[in-house]
Design an enzyme around this catalytic site. Structure first.
Site, PDB file in Angstrom:
ATOM      1  N   TRP A 124      -5.403  -7.153  -6.657  1.00  0.00           N
ATOM      2  CA  TRP A 124      -5.601  -7.656  -5.282  1.00  0.00           C
ATOM      3  C   TRP A 124      -4.789  -8.935  -5.060  1.00  0.00           C
ATOM      4  O   TRP A 124      -4.284  -9.176  -3.964  1.00  0.00           O
ATOM      5  CB  TRP A 124      -7.099  -7.928  -5.050  1.00  0.00           C
ATOM      6  CG  TRP A 124      -7.410  -8.553  -3.730  1.00  0.00           C
ATOM      7  CD1 TRP A 124      -7.620  -7.912  -2.546  1.00  0.00           C
ATOM      8  CD2 TRP A 124      -7.549  -9.947  -3.434  1.00  0.00           C
ATOM      9  NE1 TRP A 124      -7.880  -8.811  -1.544  1.00  0.00           N
ATOM     10  CE2 TRP A 124      -7.847 -10.075  -2.065  1.00  0.00           C
ATOM     11  CE3 TRP A 124      -7.467 -11.113  -4.203  1.00  0.00           C
ATOM     12  CZ2 TRP A 124      -8.050 -11.305  -1.444  1.00  0.00           C
ATOM     13  CZ3 TRP A 124      -7.669 -12.335  -3.593  1.00  0.00           C
ATOM     14  CH2 TRP A 124      -7.959 -12.422  -2.232  1.00  0.00           C
ATOM     15  N   HIS A 125      -4.650  -9.729  -6.127  1.00  0.00           N
ATOM     16  CA  HIS A 125      -3.932 -10.990  -5.976  1.00  0.00           C
ATOM     17  C   HIS A 125      -2.434 -10.788  -5.771  1.00  0.00           C
ATOM     18  O   HIS A 125      -1.768 -11.652  -5.210  1.00  0.00           O
ATOM     19  CB  HIS A 125      -4.154 -11.888  -7.202  1.00  0.00           C
ATOM     20  CG  HIS A 125      -5.488 -12.564  -7.183  1.00  0.00           C
ATOM     21  ND1 HIS A 125      -6.619 -11.970  -7.670  1.00  0.00           N
ATOM     22  CD2 HIS A 125      -5.875 -13.772  -6.700  1.00  0.00           C
ATOM     23  CE1 HIS A 125      -7.641 -12.796  -7.513  1.00  0.00           C
ATOM     24  NE2 HIS A 125      -7.219 -13.896  -6.920  1.00  0.00           N
ATOM     25  N   GLY A 126      -1.914  -9.692  -6.253  1.00  0.00           N
ATOM     26  CA  GLY A 126      -0.483  -9.483  -6.046  1.00  0.00           C
ATOM     27  C   GLY A 126       0.018  -8.267  -6.786  1.00  0.00           C
ATOM     28  O   GLY A 126      -0.576  -7.837  -7.774  1.00  0.00           O
ATOM     29  N   PHE A 160      -1.110 -14.195  -1.261  1.00  0.00           N
ATOM     30  CA  PHE A 160      -1.964 -13.067  -1.617  1.00  0.00           C
ATOM     31  C   PHE A 160      -2.498 -12.381  -0.367  1.00  0.00           C
ATOM     32  O   PHE A 160      -3.247 -11.477  -0.429  1.00  0.00           O
ATOM     33  CB  PHE A 160      -3.118 -13.526  -2.512  1.00  0.00           C
ATOM     34  CG  PHE A 160      -2.639 -14.304  -3.699  1.00  0.00           C
ATOM     35  CD1 PHE A 160      -1.561 -13.847  -4.440  1.00  0.00           C
ATOM     36  CD2 PHE A 160      -3.231 -15.491  -4.061  1.00  0.00           C
ATOM     37  CE1 PHE A 160      -1.096 -14.580  -5.528  1.00  0.00           C
ATOM     38  CE2 PHE A 160      -2.786 -16.213  -5.150  1.00  0.00           C
ATOM     39  CZ  PHE A 160      -1.712 -15.762  -5.882  1.00  0.00           C
TER      40      PHE A 160
END
Lengths: 466, 369
Positions: free
Chosen positions: A320-322, A466
């Site tokens: 989800w962060h990247g 993000f």
């Protein structure tokens, strides 16, 4: 638009507050308009994408609610809403990543490569996608009723204080506030105080330490001490940057009558990784717990399945962060540590040590994860780990790195950060009791932060990416 | 201590005062200057990302309050926090350094193939000159942080430069001649080869390098000494270094004593006039601000170019572009191809950090036929 920017502080915010409090009615509609301006400031076309996501989820929410006696229809509408939201997120965030990795595989077998699309990631898409998902899921679960007006729902999705980098707001926690909320002077003043603290954390600490972390991670061959110093600076930077955004978001929310959830609770005081995740980015960890971990079984299906579920949640949390393997490994690392602590009875392997040692050990484990988080590639992370453990030969320029890292001001700043992160009273609580000395300190901080804003170049929040 | 309602009132009032005062002061100032408030500029252009960024930059850069506060805070940060601004670094004993120069020494090449780009551009340029019967001599100038790293940090003891050593090897393999203008060859005495407050070399080092380059070119037989006779006229100037000036703080400048710099202007013995370039010279010199300093600015004609001419005993032709020696000087040459007429030698100077940070990178520039 960035909270800690000239245009936001001196133009956007004063204008919004003025009109908001002058307006007798339709304040949500006004907030929606200004939130779209706030969001579209980077690129006005992105507002259309956000509106499309909003509209799909609004329609699906209504279908779910109205089809109360028709579970299949309800489920279909839920699937459509979640799938559409995730598809948009997937396309903008992960499509390029998939293409690059596919090309890597094609290259290994000698097949022709596919052209890689250059897709710009719309700011905040990871956050507002989760807002939308929470809306339809909350209605499906019967935890909230749908909003009457599309403009109210669009206001919830786009609300400028929390739009770009959270906290991730769940619909059922804010549904009532959307319809009616109290505007009190106490709320406004504590919001002001929290905003000032967040602003000071960002401008005076995070931005300054960002230079130190950038230098250490940018160096070809940092020494062992440089590498540890650099990653510690990054740990402080990311905390003071991200928690600053959350403080400012909550503060801005309070100024217009909203109450958002707390997002940080002294994470570097944690005595285990399990505790760390109860204190770090709380809105994400609780979102993942309630909307992913529990639906896939949580801890109800036996210990083995619990470990697997934890790993899945943390892997997806990492992703989800990247769209980068570094985030996948970062998630896997935290997942493994959480599973291990779960296996040890929710205790860390250093639980028998004295409290300061437990805090220090947790911090070091978190530092390792920040190396993965900060590095652009896995090989960069490996290189940095090698430097941390003294396995990297020094290049001729290595001694000069000291000039970027160890000024007296930086050393004082690091010391101050250590004191602040270990302080049991965090910004969120500190503003609840505004005494004269605190107000005086806040005004000094605000004045000094504003003055520093004038000499700093553009410096967006880390979580914008993000 | 209990929550104080009056303290909260003061906090909110002061906060609002701060955030409303700046735009109000700005608007009043704009109106007094006979123009509409710049805040209204947002309605003058279409809201494209570029226009919105430009508008935001204008608000920040033209802010009356910010411009009043900035120099004083920059001064304070310089003195108290050792912050020499975006481009500066504070070294030891009053020495200042240029941040990109240090980054060049500390950081690796970032992109794949980045280290090959300068070599490709230089080789292409060399080949184009060769086709015209012109020789190419590179002069690679080290940054002061390479020569005096110990004046930046106690931890560094000897001259550093990994990237340039490798690069010089690549040049050699490609048959490209280059002079590395380091200070060790001639700065045997106590005198520094670089200015303490500036990114550039001292006039004496510029003169030494010019003599070395001229000797190299003559030794190779690419040019022969001319008949012009130039004399040196000694003088001393006082100036603040560019690193100090980059901080854009008048109070900071006032708190620093300008450096006293001994210069030698080059004077034509026959006419008694200061040195002048000649378009008919067989030598063309391309380069960056290292060629500009003392030559095109104070005291004029005391820089590398004038001393090169003196050592060659003939005037030269020159193209100088601050920070633009990697690509911009060749682009200018493409626009003015007549400058190559009658040339036998092109001397191309650039500072080593431009291998990574040169303006517009290292493009291959095709010269017109």
């Amino acid at each position: 638009m960035v909270f800690s920017s000239h245009i936001f502080i001196f133009y956007f915010l004063p204008l919004v507050l003025l009109i908001y409090y002058v307006l007798p009615a339709r304040r949500n509609l006004f907030l929606l308009i200004v939130s779209y301006i706030f969001y579209g400031w980077t690129d006005p076309r992105l507002v259309l994408l956000m509106f499309a996501t909003t509209y799909i989820n609004y329609v699906c929410g209504n279908i779910i609610y109205r089809a109360e006696g028709d579970p299949i229809r309800r489920k279909r509408a839920l699937v459509v809403s979640v799938a559409a939201s995730l598809a948009l997120l997937g396309f903008f965030k992960y499509f390029g990543f998939l293409e690059i990795n596919l090309n890597y595989l094609l290259d290994t077998i000698g097949a022709p490569l596919i052209p890689v699309l250059q897709i710009a990631l719309p700011a905040g898409i990871s956050f507002y996608t989760f807002h939308c998902i929470s809306y339809t899921v909350d209605i499906y679960r019967g935890e909230a009723a749908p909003v009457r007006r599309l403009s109210d729902f669009a206001c919830f999705v786009a609300l400028y204080p929390q739009l770009i980098a959270g906290p991730i707001i769940r619909y059922h926690t804010i549904a009532e506030q959307l319809v009616s909320r109290k505007h009190t002077f106490e709320k406004f003043s504590s919001g002001t105080a929290l905003f000032i603290l967040g602003f000071a954390k960002k401008v005076l600490i995070a931005n300054e330490l960002g230079h130190v972390a950038d230098a250490a991670f940018g160096a070809e061959t940092p020494t062992m001490i440089d590498a540890w110093f650099g990653v510690t600076a990054y740990a402080f930077q990311i905390y003071f940057d991200f928690s600053a955004y959350s403080d400012m978001a909550v503060g801005l929310g309070r100024m217009i009558g909203f109450e958002f959830m707390r997002n940080f609770d002294g994470p570097y005081r944690s005595e285990s990784i399990t505790e760390f995740w109860r204190r770090w980015h709380i809105s994400l960890s609780t979102f993942l717990r309630d909307y992913l971990y529990k639906p896939i079984g949580g801890n109800r299906l036996g210990p083995r399945r619990t470990y697997i579920n934890l790993a899945i949640v943390m892997l997806l949390g990492g992703l989800w962060h990247g769209a980068n393997w570094t985030f996948v490994v970062w998630g896997a690392y935290h997942g493994a540590l959480l599973a291990w602590e779960r296996w040890m009875g929710k205790e860390s392997f250093y639980a028998r040590m004295p409290r300061p040692m437990r805090i220090a050990c947790t911090f070091v484990l978190v530092l390792f994860s920040w190396v993965l988080f900060r590095s652009e590639t896995i090989s960069e992370a490996v290189n940095y780990f090698a430097a941390m453990f003294g396995f990297l030969p020094h290049a001729s320029g290595t001694p000069l790195l000291a000039a970027f890292l160890y000024s007296p001001a930086t050393l004082c700043m690091m010391l101050l950060c250590a004191v602040l992160v270990l302080n049991p009273v965090q910004a969120f609580d500190w503003v609840n009791k505004l005494t004269w000395p605190r107000v005086a300190l806040l005004l000094v901080l605000f004045t000094y932060s504003l003055a520093n804003l004038f000499v700093q170049s553009f410096n967006p929040f880390l979580y914008f990416q993000f | 201590m209990e929550q104080s309602k009056s303290a909260c009132i003061v906090l909110v009032v002061m906060f609002l005062l701060f955030i409303y005062a700046e735009p109000a002061v700005q608007a009043i100032s704009d109106i007094r200057n006979g123009q509409a408030p710049i805040a209204l500029d947002v309605f003058k252009r279409a809201p494209s990302p570029t226009n919105l960024r430009a508008y935001e930059d204008t608000l920040r850069e033209q802010s009356v309050v910010a411009n009043a506060v900035r120099p004083h805070l920059q001064h304070w940060r310089f003195e108290v926090m050792d912050d020499a601004g975006k481009n500066g670094l504070i070294g030891r004993d009053g020495w200042l350094f240029y941040r990109p120069g240090v980054r060049f020494l500390v950081e690796p090449w970032r992109r794949a193939g980045e280290d090959q780009e300068p070599l490709r551009a230089i080789t292409s340029f060399r080949d184009q000159l060769e086709a015209r019967g012109i020789e190419l001599l590179l002069v690679i100038t080290p940054g002061k942080e390479s020569v005096y790293p110990n004046r930046l940090t106690r931890r560094a003891s000897e001259a550093v430069n990994g990237h340039v050593t490798t690069f010089m090897d690549s040049l050699k393999k490609s048959g490209i001649e280059a002079v590395y203008a380091d200070a060790s060859a001639e700065s045997g005495g106590d005198e520094s080869a670089y200015l303490a407050q500036d990114t550039h070399w001292t006039p004496s080092h510029a003169r030494d390098v010019a003599r070395r380059v001229a000797g190299f070119a003559i030794g190779k037989g690419w040019v022969q000494k001319g008949n012009a006779i130039y004399d040196e006229r000694a003088l001393t100037i006082e100036r603040h270094g560019d690193i100090l000036r980059m901080a854009k703080s008048e109070p900071l400048l006032k708190s620093y004593t300008p450096e006293k710099i001994s210069c030698w202007q080059v004077v034509d013995r026959t006419t008694g006039e200061l040195y002048k370039d000649s378009p008919d010279s067989p030598v063309l010199v391309l380069g960056d601000s290292f060629l500009r300093i003392f030559q095109l600015d104070e005291p004029k004609n005391a820089g590398f170019i004038a001393h090169l001419a003196r050592a060659l005993q003939m005037p030269v032709t020159s193209i100088v572009n601050d920070g633009g020696a990697s690509t911009l000087v060749r682009q200018e040459l493409r626009r003015k191809p007549e400058m190559l007429k009658g040339k036998k030698l092109v001397i191309w100077e650039f500072v080593e950090r431009d291998l990574r940070f040169g303006t517009d990178g290292w493009q291959i520039v095709e010269l017109p036929d």
